[in-house]
Design an enzyme around this catalytic site. Structure first.
Site, PDB file in Angstrom:
ATOM      1  N   LYS A  41      -2.698  15.576   2.194  1.00  0.00           N
ATOM      2  CA  LYS A  41      -3.606  14.419   2.229  1.00  0.00           C
ATOM      3  C   LYS A  41      -4.541  14.515   3.426  1.00  0.00           C
ATOM      4  CE  LYS A  41      -1.433  10.419   0.072  1.00  0.00           C
ATOM      5  NZ  LYS A  41      -0.889   9.081   0.212  1.00  0.00           N
TER       6      LYS A  41
ATOM      7  N   THR B 230       4.070  -4.682   3.356  1.00  0.00           N
ATOM      8  CA  THR B 230       4.770  -5.875   2.875  1.00  0.00           C
ATOM      9  C   THR B 230       6.268  -5.677   3.113  1.00  0.00           C
ATOM     10  OG1 THR B 230       3.074  -6.154   1.188  1.00  0.00           O
ATOM     11  CG2 THR B 230       5.163  -7.328   0.837  1.00  0.00           C
TER      12      THR B 230
ATOM     13  N   PHE C   4      -3.740  -8.653   1.886  1.00  0.00           N
ATOM     14  CA  PHE C   4      -3.880  -9.328   0.580  1.00  0.00           C
ATOM     15  C   PHE C   4      -4.900  -8.649  -0.331  1.00  0.00           C
ATOM     16  CE2 PHE C   4      -2.193 -12.323   3.611  1.00  0.00           C
ATOM     17  CZ  PHE C   4      -1.161 -12.930   2.899  1.00  0.00           C
TER      18      PHE C   4
ATOM     19  N   PHE D 144      -6.467 -15.482 -12.444  1.00  0.00           N
ATOM     20  CA  PHE D 144      -5.103 -15.039 -12.783  1.00  0.00           C
ATOM     21  C   PHE D 144      -4.502 -15.809 -13.957  1.00  0.00           C
ATOM     22  CE2 PHE D 144      -3.692 -11.592 -10.025  1.00  0.00           C
ATOM     23  CZ  PHE D 144      -4.887 -11.423  -9.337  1.00  0.00           C
TER      24      PHE D 144
ATOM     25  N   ALA E  57      -4.389 -13.666 -20.106  1.00  0.00           N
ATOM     26  CA  ALA E  57      -3.198 -13.206 -20.836  1.00  0.00           C
ATOM     27  C   ALA E  57      -3.352 -11.733 -21.195  1.00  0.00           C
ATOM     28  CB  ALA E  57      -3.025 -14.048 -22.102  1.00  0.00           C
TER      29      ALA E  57
ATOM     30  N   CYS F 258       2.613  -3.606  -6.428  1.00  0.00           N
ATOM     31  CA  CYS F 258       2.998  -4.772  -5.625  1.00  0.00           C
ATOM     32  C   CYS F 258       3.791  -5.825  -6.381  1.00  0.00           C
ATOM     33  CB  CYS F 258       1.757  -5.389  -5.004  1.00  0.00           C
ATOM     34  SG  CYS F 258       0.976  -4.283  -3.817  1.00  0.00           S
TER      35      CYS F 258
ATOM     36  N   LYS G   6       7.507  -4.931  -7.557  1.00  0.00           N
ATOM     37  CA  LYS G   6       8.468  -4.699  -6.467  1.00  0.00           C
ATOM     38  C   LYS G   6       8.617  -5.932  -5.579  1.00  0.00           C
ATOM     39  CE  LYS G   6       5.813  -2.589  -2.673  1.00  0.00           C
ATOM     40  NZ  LYS G   6       5.770  -3.693  -1.752  1.00  0.00           N
TER      41      LYS G   6
ATOM     42  N   LYS H  89      -4.485  -1.269 -13.816  1.00  0.00           N
ATOM     43  CA  LYS H  89      -5.613  -2.196 -13.894  1.00  0.00           C
ATOM     44  C   LYS H  89      -6.880  -1.352 -13.791  1.00  0.00           C
ATOM     45  CE  LYS H  89      -6.988  -4.538 -10.232  1.00  0.00           C
ATOM     46  NZ  LYS H  89      -7.095  -5.383  -9.033  1.00  0.00           N
TER      47      LYS H  89
HETATM   48  N1  LIG Z   1      -1.647  -1.056  -2.603  1.00  0.00           N
HETATM   49  C1  LIG Z   1      -2.026  -2.310  -2.415  1.00  0.00           C
HETATM   50  O1  LIG Z   1      -2.889  -2.812  -3.125  1.00  0.00           O
HETATM   51  C2  LIG Z   1      -1.395  -3.151  -1.336  1.00  0.00           C
HETATM   52  C3  LIG Z   1      -1.999  -4.369  -0.980  1.00  0.00           C
HETATM   53  C4  LIG Z   1      -1.401  -5.151   0.004  1.00  0.00           C
HETATM   54  C5  LIG Z   1      -0.226  -4.734   0.613  1.00  0.00           C
HETATM   55  N2  LIG Z   1       0.337  -3.555   0.249  1.00  0.00           N
HETATM   56  C6  LIG Z   1       1.549  -3.115   0.955  1.00  0.00           C
HETATM   57  O2  LIG Z   1       1.124  -2.143   1.929  1.00  0.00           O
HETATM   58  C7  LIG Z   1       2.097  -1.091   2.052  1.00  0.00           C
HETATM   59  C8  LIG Z   1       1.443   0.237   1.744  1.00  0.00           C
HETATM   60  O3  LIG Z   1       1.018   0.241   0.402  1.00  0.00           O
HETATM   61  P1  LIG Z   1       0.131   1.451  -0.176  1.00  0.00           P
HETATM   62  O4  LIG Z   1      -0.123   1.145  -1.595  1.00  0.00           O
HETATM   63  O5  LIG Z   1      -1.008   1.720   0.746  1.00  0.00           O
HETATM   64  O6  LIG Z   1       1.198   2.645  -0.046  1.00  0.00           O
HETATM   65  P2  LIG Z   1       0.983   4.201  -0.334  1.00  0.00           P
HETATM   66  O7  LIG Z   1       2.286   4.678  -0.845  1.00  0.00           O
HETATM   67  O8  LIG Z   1      -0.260   4.399  -1.119  1.00  0.00           O
HETATM   68  O9  LIG Z   1       0.704   4.817   1.113  1.00  0.00           O
HETATM   69  C9  LIG Z   1       1.642   4.899   2.139  1.00  0.00           C
HETATM   70  C10 LIG Z   1       1.362   6.171   2.935  1.00  0.00           C
HETATM   71  O10 LIG Z   1       2.194   6.186   4.102  1.00  0.00           O
HETATM   72  C11 LIG Z   1       2.576   7.540   4.342  1.00  0.00           C
HETATM   73  N3  LIG Z   1       3.737   7.576   5.239  1.00  0.00           N
HETATM   74  C12 LIG Z   1       5.025   7.268   4.965  1.00  0.00           C
HETATM   75  N4  LIG Z   1       5.776   7.393   6.074  1.00  0.00           N
HETATM   76  C13 LIG Z   1       4.942   7.769   7.081  1.00  0.00           C
HETATM   77  C14 LIG Z   1       5.121   8.045   8.472  1.00  0.00           C
HETATM   78  N5  LIG Z   1       6.314   7.945   9.054  1.00  0.00           N
HETATM   79  N6  LIG Z   1       4.040   8.399   9.200  1.00  0.00           N
HETATM   80  C15 LIG Z   1       2.805   8.512   8.606  1.00  0.00           C
HETATM   81  N7  LIG Z   1       2.592   8.274   7.299  1.00  0.00           N
HETATM   82  C16 LIG Z   1       3.642   7.880   6.544  1.00  0.00           C
HETATM   83  C17 LIG Z   1       2.839   8.085   2.949  1.00  0.00           C
HETATM   84  O11 LIG Z   1       2.841   9.504   2.909  1.00  0.00           O
HETATM   85  C18 LIG Z   1       1.688   7.447   2.161  1.00  0.00           C
HETATM   86  O12 LIG Z   1       0.532   8.280   2.153  1.00  0.00           O
HETATM   87  C19 LIG Z   1       3.240  -1.497   1.119  1.00  0.00           C
HETATM   88  O13 LIG Z   1       4.179  -2.223   1.850  1.00  0.00           O
HETATM   89  C20 LIG Z   1       2.565  -2.388   0.086  1.00  0.00           C
HETATM   90  O14 LIG Z   1       3.465  -3.308  -0.492  1.00  0.00           O
HETATM   91  C21 LIG Z   1      -0.232  -2.743  -0.691  1.00  0.00           C
HETATM   92  O1  LIG Z   2      -5.098 -12.791 -14.862  1.00  0.00           O
HETATM   93  C1  LIG Z   2      -4.546 -11.708 -14.642  1.00  0.00           C
HETATM   94  C2  LIG Z   2      -4.667 -11.005 -13.413  1.00  0.00           C
HETATM   95  C3  LIG Z   2      -4.001  -9.798 -13.263  1.00  0.00           C
HETATM   96  N1  LIG Z   2      -3.230  -9.291 -14.261  1.00  0.00           N
HETATM   97  C4  LIG Z   2      -2.479  -8.031 -14.046  1.00  0.00           C
HETATM   98  O2  LIG Z   2      -1.744  -8.158 -12.842  1.00  0.00           O
HETATM   99  C5  LIG Z   2      -1.593  -6.883 -12.198  1.00  0.00           C
HETATM  100  C6  LIG Z   2      -1.992  -6.968 -10.736  1.00  0.00           C
HETATM  101  O3  LIG Z   2      -3.380  -7.170 -10.639  1.00  0.00           O
HETATM  102  P1  LIG Z   2      -4.118  -7.524  -9.256  1.00  0.00           P
HETATM  103  O4  LIG Z   2      -3.395  -8.615  -8.600  1.00  0.00           O
HETATM  104  O5  LIG Z   2      -5.538  -7.726  -9.549  1.00  0.00           O
HETATM  105  O6  LIG Z   2      -3.978  -6.145  -8.467  1.00  0.00           O
HETATM  106  P2  LIG Z   2      -3.095  -5.644  -7.205  1.00  0.00           P
HETATM  107  O7  LIG Z   2      -3.878  -4.569  -6.568  1.00  0.00           O
HETATM  108  O8  LIG Z   2      -1.711  -5.354  -7.667  1.00  0.00           O
HETATM  109  O9  LIG Z   2      -3.089  -6.882  -6.178  1.00  0.00           O
HETATM  110  C7  LIG Z   2      -1.975  -7.746  -6.012  1.00  0.00           C
HETATM  111  O10 LIG Z   2      -0.990  -7.165  -5.171  1.00  0.00           O
HETATM  112  C8  LIG Z   2      -1.496  -6.807  -3.854  1.00  0.00           C
HETATM  113  C9  LIG Z   2      -0.366  -6.098  -3.122  1.00  0.00           C
HETATM  114  O11 LIG Z   2       0.549  -6.978  -2.556  1.00  0.00           O
HETATM  115  C10 LIG Z   2      -1.963  -8.074  -3.147  1.00  0.00           C
HETATM  116  O12 LIG Z   2      -2.447  -7.729  -1.854  1.00  0.00           O
HETATM  117  C11 LIG Z   2      -3.050  -8.747  -3.970  1.00  0.00           C
HETATM  118  O13 LIG Z   2      -3.449  -9.957  -3.330  1.00  0.00           O
HETATM  119  C12 LIG Z   2      -2.494  -9.048  -5.359  1.00  0.00           C
HETATM  120  O14 LIG Z   2      -3.504  -9.619  -6.193  1.00  0.00           O
HETATM  121  C13 LIG Z   2      -2.429  -5.911 -13.027  1.00  0.00           C
HETATM  122  O15 LIG Z   2      -1.575  -5.192 -13.908  1.00  0.00           O
HETATM  123  C14 LIG Z   2      -3.365  -6.806 -13.831  1.00  0.00           C
HETATM  124  O16 LIG Z   2      -3.746  -6.236 -15.067  1.00  0.00           O
HETATM  125  C15 LIG Z   2      -3.095  -9.975 -15.474  1.00  0.00           C
HETATM  126  O17 LIG Z   2      -2.382  -9.544 -16.380  1.00  0.00           O
HETATM  127  N2  LIG Z   2      -3.765 -11.176 -15.631  1.00  0.00           N
END
Ligand SMILES: NC(=O)c1ccc[n+]([C@@H]2O[C@H](COP(=O)([O-])OP(=O)(O)OC[C@H]3O[C@@H](n4cnc5c(N)ncnc54)[C@H](O)[C@@H]3O)[C@@H](O)[C@H]2O)c1
Ligand SMILES: O=c1ccn([C@@H]2O[C@H](COP(=O)(O)OP(=O)(O)O[C@H]3O[C@H](CO)[C@@H](O)[C@H](O)[C@H]3O)[C@@H](O)[C@H]2O)c(=O)[nH]1
Length: 429
Positions: free
Chosen positions: A35, A119, A150, A249, A252, A260, A263, A320
């Site tokens: 990466k 998270t 978020f 949200f 349907a 997210c 889990k 999505k």
């Molecule tokens: N994906 C989202 O939309 C989203 C939104 C809000 C919150 N979150 C939260 O944020 C966190 C990260 O989510 P993500 O989707 O970005 O995860 P991800 O799996 O895409 O990325 C995590 C990265 O961290 C790296 N990593 C792991 N251990 C490490 C270490 N010790 N040192 C350096 N790098 C390391 C991994 O190799 C990976 O590339 C989770 O807790 C998730 O629930 C995710």
């Molecule tokens: O009206 C709706 C809205 C969403 N979805 C589904 O819900 C899932 C999640 O969608 P969305 O919330 O838009 O995407 P995420 O990237 O998973 O974002 C959620 O999860 C993130 C990780 O925690 C948070 O940061 C965000 O606020 C929260 O919206 C997807 O499968 C969508 O297709 C529906 O079925 N109906």
């Protein structure tokens, strides 16, 4: 400011790009060497709109590295954005968080603010503080701050620039971190919600649980609509105009997925259960989501009489639109179920691919048009914009059958029907 970001995933890379745009110098640290090598060459390992452009624009302010020590020494602030996946029993696997803290602990010789953006279940920020103290690190050398994220995938950059709030959770005696966080995020025009560690952790879980509840609620209403000749889109529209409910949200579909909601609901359920708190709402939300695909498989079966051996096209692989993320994708659940039923599954997604272990479940096409040639039916599993505006004349001429099963209620029913096709949506009349 000079800032370290641990983890180059969706959250880590978005935070890197946005904080660099805010004028900070950012060191993005990642364990995965491939990466980092890709990122150094300007190749972004995920598809997220605007991310590559923003990283490129700010490249002078960003370093990608696997060397944590060298970077930490230059920074007073460390963001932790590593993954926090689910375990089998629904609890949260904090292995990556602990490994990040093990590495940080080796370099804590000067005061640092450690910001947990991942998270994490209630109680984790406190545990991590105790973990460092148990390693013999003086509490005067660090503050831990909970700063949950978020953003939504597909609009991550926009969401980080335009949050509706910045949540920060502080340790009991922490009088300095709020000012540091305000300085980091000086360009944001959103209120700060300041609480304690557990409060911030709970805000994150409660937010995701509430959003998932809205989705399962409308999916349950869709089931009732189907029995009473009502249209869930009209019902959602009427429902959402009430500001106490809100219009978002309430779409349907075949259920929520992603990295997210699934889990985080399991994790919140688990956190409650270990304290003997019963959570029937959370359980019902998950049950509805788990069973949402069933009735659409049934509809396909009813229309085609026998599914085995039939060629069916599934549009969408990602959980999505506007992302290539396939974690807990309902589209992949659907493809898996159809494959198990002996269907000849053909799929198309503009960005996402079936994972290696499921590649043999379906033929993945490079173009939308080739994916539905001679199919008995099309099922829309992900609401990509290109599926909304398909060339229905071409679809009608190419399909062997006539069924369009819209699992995301995203295409215009009337237009589809005008082309001599049969439209079935989720909870539609
Ligand atoms: N994906 C989202 O939309 C989203 C939104 C809000 C919150 N979150 C939260 O944020 C966190 C990260 O989510 P993500 O989707 O970005 O995860 P991800 O799996 O895409 O990325 C995590 C990265 O961290 C790296 N990593 C792991 N251990 C490490 C270490 N010790 N040192 C350096 N790098 C390391 C991994 O190799 C990976 O590339 C989770 O807790 C998730 O629930 C995710
Ligand atoms: O009206 C709706 C809205 C969403 N979805 C589904 O819900 C899932 C999640 O969608 P969305 O919330 O838009 O995407 P995420 O990237 O998973 O974002 C959620 O999860 C993130 C990780 O925690 C948070 O940061 C965000 O606020 C929260 O919206 C997807 O499968 C969508 O297709 C529906 O079925 N109906």
């Amino acid at each position: 400011m000079e800032i370290c970001i641990i983890g180059a995933g969706y959250v880590g890379l978005t935070t890197t790009a946005v904080l660099a745009e805010f004028g900070h110098t950012v060191y993005c640290i990642e364990v995965n060497e491939k990466k980092i090598n890709d990122l150094k060459r300007g190749k972004v390992p995920i598809y997220e709109p605007q991310l590559e452009e923003l990283l490129q624009k700010n490249k002078e302010k960003i370093s990608f590295t696997t060397d944590i020590g060298e970077s930490i020494n230059k920074c007073s602030v460390i963001f932790v954005t590593v993954g926090t996946p689910s375990r089998e029993d629904g609890s949260t696997d904090l292995t990556y968080l602990y490994s990040a803290f093990d590495e940080i602990s080796l370099w804590l010789t000067e005061f640092k603010t450690i910001i947990i953006k991942s998270t994490v279940p209630p109680g984790t920020n406190k545990s991590m503080s105790e973990y460092l103290a148990e390693k013999g690190i003086s509490v005067s050398l660090f503050n831990i701050v909970s700063n949950p994220e978020f953003l939504k995938e597909g609009s991550a950059i926009y969401d980080m620039f335009h949050p509706d709030k910045t949540v920060i959770g502080l340790g009991n005696d922490d009088k300095v971190s709020e000012a540091i966080l305000r300085k980091i995020y000086h360009r944001l025009d959103a209120p700060f919600i300041v609480t304690n560690w557990n409060g911030a952790e709970m805000i994150k879980y409660a937010s995701n649980a509430f959003l998932a509840t809205k989705i399962s609620f409308i999916n349950e209403i869709a089931r009732v609509c189907e029995e009473y000749d009502a249209d869930v889109m009209e019902v959602a529209n009427g429902l959402g105009t009430d500001p106490r409910i809100g219009a978002l949200f309430l779409q349907a579909g075949i259920g929520y997925g992603g990295s997210c909601f699934p889990k985080d609901l399991q994790s919140l359920n688990y956190s409650a259960s270990v304290k003997s708190v019963h959570t029937p709402i959370l359980e019902a939300v998950q049950l509805i989501n788990r069973t949402q695909i069933d009735s659409y498989i049934k509809k396909l079966g009813e229309h085609l009489s026998l599914l085995k051996g039939k060629k069916i096209t599934v549009l969408g692989v990602a959980f999505k639109p506007l992302t290539d993320d396939i974690r807990h994708s309902p589209a992949i659940d659907l493809i898996t179920r159809l494959h198990t039923l002996g269907v000849d599954v053909h799929v198309f997604d503009p960005k996402a691919h079936l994972p290696l272990d499921k590649r043999h479940f379906a033929t993945q096409h490079k173009t939308l048009k080739s994916s539905y040639l001679d199919s008995e039916a099309i099922v829309i599993a992900t609401d990509w914009p290109e599926f909304r505006r398909m060339d229905w004349k071409h679809v009608k001429a190419s399909l062997k059958g006539i069924l369009i099963l819209d699992g995301r209620n995203c295409v215009d029913k009337n237009v589809v029907e005008q082309h001599g096709l049969v439209y079935k949506g989720v909870g539609r009349r």
